[in-house]
Design an enzyme around this catalytic site. Structure first.
Site: not given
Length: 310
Positions: A156, A40, A188, A109, A84, A111, A55, A210, A82, A43-44, A119-121
């Protein structure tokens, strides 16, 4: 088989596909050496390693595409990249998918975040309307069908973690995106194991998990039982690299050369040598095959590592 075909076959397989994250060709090569069937491209990690920025929508599509090309060129296993939020609206997605297809990666992917994405987190995420996002995935699917039918598109959704977001909204979006033509779904920011299970039950498509940030720390075997088809570990190489470099650099400051010798000895414990890992034997083989007779005599009687050795 090209990367897209191989990636599709691996995802269709009964066993869950485990994709450790790499941020550059070198870390992708290490992951391949460790025996994984796919990589994988994070992206980050790309943003941080290439530009030194988080990210947060600061890295551009050409930079991401260039890294995807370099990563896939360095390994034989398929790469999932990624992409984005597609770097704009549906018309931007058309070019984004075309450019990623040209890199040779197996898939990407995309999003449904607004611009600038992040960032998704981390907090502060926002998503575009469902209708606009559906149009973007229809555009991505049309490019795939026109340019490379095996290219794998993962949809995503960040709706769960956006302001006021719910799991129900995220699931509805994931299904709508796959109905629009995406090959798989990626919900996500699932908050706990119950949500991980509920998402799997409610999404009618192959599912990506993820393992990062707030994600519950489930093993691949547990995710497979729940119905997930692939799991990515985006921070693996990025965090391992920063941790190792920081620790050894700190030791170098206090222990001097002893710290460098320590990391040299640690590398010697790997099942391959440094110059073999980098590809020097292949360079020697090319010299022997394509250059005038006697070219490799330059290796006789010289000082330095014998890069002819596998």
């Amino acid at each position: 088989m090209d990367s897209g075909s191989r990636l599709r076959a691996l995802i269709r397989d009964d066993d869950i596909l485990v994709c450790p994250g790499a941020h550059d060709p070198m870390t992708a090569m290490a992951i391949e050496r460790a025996g994984f069937d796919a990589v994988y491209m994070t992206g980050y990690g790309t943003s941080l390693s290439r530009a030194g920025v988080p990210d947060a929508g600061l890295i551009t599509m050409p930079e991401m595409v260039a890294n995807a090309n370099a990563v896939q060129e360095a390994v034989d296993v398929p790469v999932l990249g990624d992409a984005d939020n597609g770097y704009g609206n549906a018309t931007n997605v058309v070019r984004t998918v075309r450019e990623y297809i040209k890199t040779g990666v197996g898939g990407i992917h995309i999003e449904d975040q607004s611009f600038p994405k992040r960032c998704g987190h981390v907090g502060g995420r926002r998503v575009i309307s469902r209708d606009e996002a559906v149009g973007k995935f229809r555009a991505a699917a049309d490019v795939r069908d026109d340019r490379d039918e095996d290219f794998y598109i993962v949809a995503r959704t960040d709706a769960r973690g956006a302001v006021g977001g719910s799991l129900e909204e995220a699931v509805e979006r994931a299904n709508a995106y796959c109905d629009a033509g995406a090959d798989a779904a990626f919900v996500e920011g699932l908050a706990d194991e119950e949500e991980v299970a509920r998402a799997s039950e409610a999404v009618d498509a192959p599912l990506l998990y993820n393992l990062a940030g707030i994600s519950p720390r489930l093993d691949p075997e547990e995710l497979e039982v729940l119905g997930y088809d692939l799991v990515i570990y985006p921070g693996l190489a990025m965090q391992a690299t920063v941790t190792a470099v920081y620790n050894y650099a700190s030791k170098l400051d206090t222990a001097g050369t002893e710290a460098f010798v320590e990391i040299e000895e640690a590398f010697e414990g790997l099942p391959f040598g440094f110059h073999e890992f980098s590809g020097f034997p292949e360079i020697v083989e090319q010299e022997e095959r394509y250059m005038p007779a006697g070219e490799t005599e330059k290796y006789d009687g010289t000082l330095g590592a014998d890069v002819r050795e596998k």
